[in-house]
Design a protein around this motif. Structure first.
Motif, PDB file in Angstrom:
ATOM      1  N   GLY A  34       4.934   0.957  -9.099  1.00 51.87           N
ATOM      2  CA  GLY A  34       5.563   2.565  -8.130  1.00 51.87           C
ATOM      3  C   GLY A  34       4.180   2.883  -7.414  1.00 51.87           C
ATOM      4  N   ILE A  35       3.194   2.918  -7.382  1.00 51.45           N
ATOM      5  CA  ILE A  35       1.690   4.086  -7.417  1.00 51.45           C
ATOM      6  C   ILE A  35       1.757   4.223  -5.445  1.00 51.45           C
ATOM      7  CG2 ILE A  35       0.065   2.324  -6.871  1.00 51.45           C
ATOM      8  CD1 ILE A  35      -0.631   5.947  -8.221  1.00 51.45           C
ATOM      9  N   GLY A  36       2.986   2.902  -4.717  1.00 52.11           N
ATOM     10  CA  GLY A  36       2.911   2.858  -3.716  1.00 52.11           C
ATOM     11  C   GLY A  36       4.065   3.840  -2.944  1.00 52.11           C
ATOM     12  N   GLU A  37       4.610   4.371  -4.009  1.00 51.95           N
ATOM     13  CA  GLU A  37       5.891   4.908  -3.124  1.00 51.95           C
ATOM     14  C   GLU A  37       5.081   6.873  -3.491  1.00 51.95           C
ATOM     15  OE1 GLU A  37       6.985   2.564  -5.929  1.00 51.95           O
ATOM     16  OE2 GLU A  37       7.251   1.658  -3.747  1.00 51.95           O
ATOM     17  N   ARG A  38       3.890   6.981  -4.194  1.00 49.50           N
ATOM     18  CA  ARG A  38       3.665   7.749  -5.135  1.00 49.50           C
ATOM     19  C   ARG A  38       2.742   8.580  -3.697  1.00 49.50           C
ATOM     20  NH1 ARG A  38       4.273  10.042 -10.128  1.00 49.50           N
ATOM     21  NH2 ARG A  38       5.843   8.497 -11.565  1.00 49.50           N
ATOM     22  N   PHE A  39       1.923   7.144  -3.028  1.00 47.08           N
ATOM     23  CA  PHE A  39       0.985   7.445  -2.172  1.00 47.08           C
ATOM     24  C   PHE A  39       1.437   6.093  -1.243  1.00 47.08           C
ATOM     25  CE2 PHE A  39      -1.049   8.669  -6.232  1.00 47.08           C
ATOM     26  CZ  PHE A  39      -1.712   9.990  -6.144  1.00 47.08           C
ATOM     27  N   PRO A  40       2.212   6.728   0.189  1.00 45.22           N
ATOM     28  CA  PRO A  40       2.213   5.581   0.664  1.00 45.22           C
ATOM     29  C   PRO A  40       1.439   4.967   1.768  1.00 45.22           C
ATOM     30  CG  PRO A  40       3.766   7.814   0.575  1.00 45.22           C
ATOM     31  CD  PRO A  40       2.721   7.924  -0.119  1.00 45.22           C
ATOM     32  N   GLU A  41       0.122   6.572   2.194  1.00 46.35           N
ATOM     33  CA  GLU A  41      -1.345   5.859   2.377  1.00 46.35           C
ATOM     34  C   GLU A  41      -1.528   4.633   1.643  1.00 46.35           C
ATOM     35  OE1 GLU A  41      -3.025   8.971  -0.623  1.00 46.35           O
ATOM     36  OE2 GLU A  41      -0.686   8.012   0.918  1.00 46.35           O
ATOM     37  N   LEU A  42      -1.660   4.544   0.448  1.00 43.96           N
ATOM     38  CA  LEU A  42      -2.034   3.292   0.361  1.00 43.96           C
ATOM     39  C   LEU A  42      -1.389   1.461   0.461  1.00 43.96           C
ATOM     40  CD1 LEU A  42      -2.462   3.853  -3.457  1.00 43.96           C
ATOM     41  CD2 LEU A  42      -4.073   3.587  -1.624  1.00 43.96           C
ATOM     42  N   ASP A  43      -2.496   1.154   1.459  1.00 46.57           N
ATOM     43  CA  ASP A  43      -2.459  -0.648   1.354  1.00 46.57           C
ATOM     44  C   ASP A  43      -2.212  -1.289   0.123  1.00 46.57           C
ATOM     45  OD1 ASP A  43      -1.220  -3.119   2.600  1.00 46.57           O
ATOM     46  OD2 ASP A  43      -2.910  -3.540   3.702  1.00 46.57           O
ATOM     47  N   LEU A  44      -1.523  -1.542  -1.071  1.00 46.37           N
ATOM     48  CA  LEU A  44      -1.544  -2.305  -1.921  1.00 46.37           C
ATOM     49  C   LEU A  44      -1.740  -3.739  -1.979  1.00 46.37           C
ATOM     50  CD1 LEU A  44       1.092  -0.734  -3.999  1.00 46.37           C
ATOM     51  CD2 LEU A  44      -1.303  -0.067  -4.381  1.00 46.37           C
ATOM     52  N   ALA A  45      -1.693  -4.248  -0.745  1.00 43.77           N
ATOM     53  CA  ALA A  45      -1.723  -5.471  -0.821  1.00 43.77           C
ATOM     54  C   ALA A  45      -3.068  -6.011   0.104  1.00 43.77           C
ATOM     55  CB  ALA A  45      -0.806  -6.434   0.927  1.00 43.77           C
ATOM     56  N   SER A  46      -3.591  -4.804   0.219  1.00 39.52           N
ATOM     57  CA  SER A  46      -5.596  -5.378   0.439  1.00 39.52           C
ATOM     58  C   SER A  46      -6.812  -3.872   0.247  1.00 39.52           C
ATOM     59  CB  SER A  46      -5.675  -5.880   2.443  1.00 39.52           C
ATOM     60  OG  SER A  46      -5.343  -3.985   2.539  1.00 39.52           O
ATOM     61  N   CYS A  47      -6.283  -3.329  -0.554  1.00 40.70           N
ATOM     62  CA  CYS A  47      -6.724  -2.470  -1.168  1.00 40.70           C
ATOM     63  C   CYS A  47      -7.700  -2.953  -2.487  1.00 40.70           C
ATOM     64  CB  CYS A  47      -6.260  -1.075  -1.593  1.00 40.70           C
ATOM     65  SG  CYS A  47      -4.629  -0.873  -2.740  1.00 40.70           S
TER      66      CYS A  47
END
Length: 105
Positions: free
Chosen positions: A39-52
């Motif tokens: 759920g880290i993506g919801e806490r930091f919406p600027e993160l692109d979890l697919a490519s970070c």
């Protein structure tokens, strides 16, 4: 049959705050799967979890889609550098040399 779960940590440090989350994932999960489940993506919406870029205990992982997590792994999400460390050192050395030259005159 009950699915076996393992605990891993997911960490991210933004400029203004940081998060350390513990997440239970099924055995055989990949790094990207663990990131999504955390759920880290919801806490930091600027993160692109697919490519970070990510790593485990300070070691960058080249292919997080394939790398399976192990119990106790600490998945670190990296931010891009704002300045090139080599360039910063070069500028600092040039400044110190200029100050030394000015003192000697």
């Amino acid at each position: 049959m009950v699915e076996s779960l393992i605990d891993v940590e997911v960490v991210y440090a933004a400029v203004d705050r940081q998060e350390l989350l513990t997440v239970a994932v099924p055995v055989g999960s990949t790094i990207r799967t663990a990131l999504l489940r955390s759920g880290i993506g919801e806490r930091f919406p600027e993160l692109d979890l697919a490519s970070c870029p990510v790593g485990i205990f300070g070691k960058v992982i080249a292919d997080p889609q394939q790398r399976e997590v192990l119990a106790g792994d600490r998945i670190e999400i990296y931010r891009p550098l704002l300045a090139d460390p080599k360039e910063v050192r070069r500028l600092r050395a040039a400044k110190a040399a200029a100050e030394a030259k000015a003192r000697d005159q």
